[in-house]
Write an enzyme that holds these catalytic residues in place. Structure first.
Site, PDB file in Angstrom:
ATOM      1  CG  ASP A  45      25.762  37.594 117.921  1.00 43.85           C
ATOM      2  OD1 ASP A  45      25.887  36.650 118.733  1.00 43.85           O
ATOM      3  OD2 ASP A  45      26.292  38.708 118.096  1.00 43.85           O
ATOM      4  NE  ARG A  46      31.577  34.600 119.285  1.00 41.65           N
ATOM      5  CZ  ARG A  46      32.458  34.158 120.178  1.00 41.65           C
ATOM      6  NH1 ARG A  46      32.102  33.971 121.442  1.00 41.65           N
ATOM      7  NH2 ARG A  46      33.698  33.872 119.810  1.00 41.65           N
ATOM      8  CB  THR A  66      37.599  66.883 121.922  1.00 44.16           C
ATOM      9  OG1 THR A  66      38.454  67.831 122.565  1.00 44.16           O
ATOM     10  CG2 THR A  66      37.316  65.733 122.887  1.00 44.16           C
ATOM     11  CB  THR A  83      26.437  45.775 121.497  1.00 49.44           C
ATOM     12  OG1 THR A  83      25.191  46.156 120.900  1.00 49.44           O
ATOM     13  CG2 THR A  83      26.525  46.395 122.874  1.00 49.44           C
TER      14      THR A  83
END
Length: 221
Positions: A76-77, A151, A99
């Site tokens: 992917d890079r 929160t 991810t």
């Protein structure tokens, strides 16, 4: 995932979108999961009758990888780097937000020199939910641009701005080291959400990996 399961999912997508699979000439596979890569190859060959190009060692990229272990560079890079070079030229820094958050550096000689990898926003949210008492599960969305008081909103504010701040810090250090006029582009599913909170990201192109994959297909026909 077994090939038959994968084929059912792919065929359903074709039907839902009215896509005629006879139009396909081939497929480019950019995956870091070997079992999934093999399953996709089998589906393409046996169900679709098309050839595949797996992004990885041995293919033509037009870019030199000068890391210590080039074969370990994520596909992917590689694809996103090729897409960024096509769009913006070099030098360029590519921030893949999936991810993991992977920052890739391509210098003015069109060399992939490395970068940084850190946990992505979704991993951070999941780690809080699993490891911190009373932390609720959250979906990463655009944060309110102020300190929040509940929160869930506080987690989203912290994670999105935290990732943006990490990227800014790393990109700033890279620029200080190389002293080059880098263009900084983000890609991936969260790029359009996180980029507005960053002070260094100039462009967000969510589908940059797909653009790079198409270029690699043409280079390796």
């Amino acid at each position: 995932m077994f090939p038959e399961e994968l084929w059912i999912a792919i065929d359903r997508l074709f039907q839902q979108n009215g896509f005629d699979r006879k139009r396909l000439d081939g497929a480019v596979i950019s995956s870091v999961v070997p079992t999934l890569t093999r399953a996709i190859q089998e589906v393409c060959q046996e169900k679709l009758g098309i050839r595949t190009l797996v992004v990885g060692p041995g293919i033509k990229t037009g870019m030199k990888i000068v890391t210590d272990q080039p074969a370990q560079t994520g596909s992917d890079r590689i694809a996103s780097a090729i897409g960024a070079i096509k769009r913006y030229g070099t030098p360029v820094i590519v921030v893949c937000m999936g991810t993991a958050t992977a920052i890739s550096v391509i210098d003015d000689k069109k060399q992939f020199v490395g970068g940084a990898i850190l946990p992505g926003a979704s991993i951070s949210a999941d780690a809080l939910f699993r490891g911190a008492a009373q932390s609720p599960p959250v979906n990463i969305t655009s944060p309110e641009r102020r300190i929040t008081h509940d929160t869930s909103s506080s987690i989203i504010y912290g994670i999105v701005n935290g990732v943006a701040g990490q990227v800014d810090g790393i990109v700033t250090r890279i620029k200080e080291e190389y002293r080059l006029p880098f263009t900084v582009v983000a890609c991936g599913g969260l790029s359009e959400l996180i980029s507005p909170e960053s002070q260094t990201i100039q462009h967000a192109v969510p589908d940059l990996v797909l653009e790079g994959a198409q270029i690699l297909w043409e280079l390796n026909r």
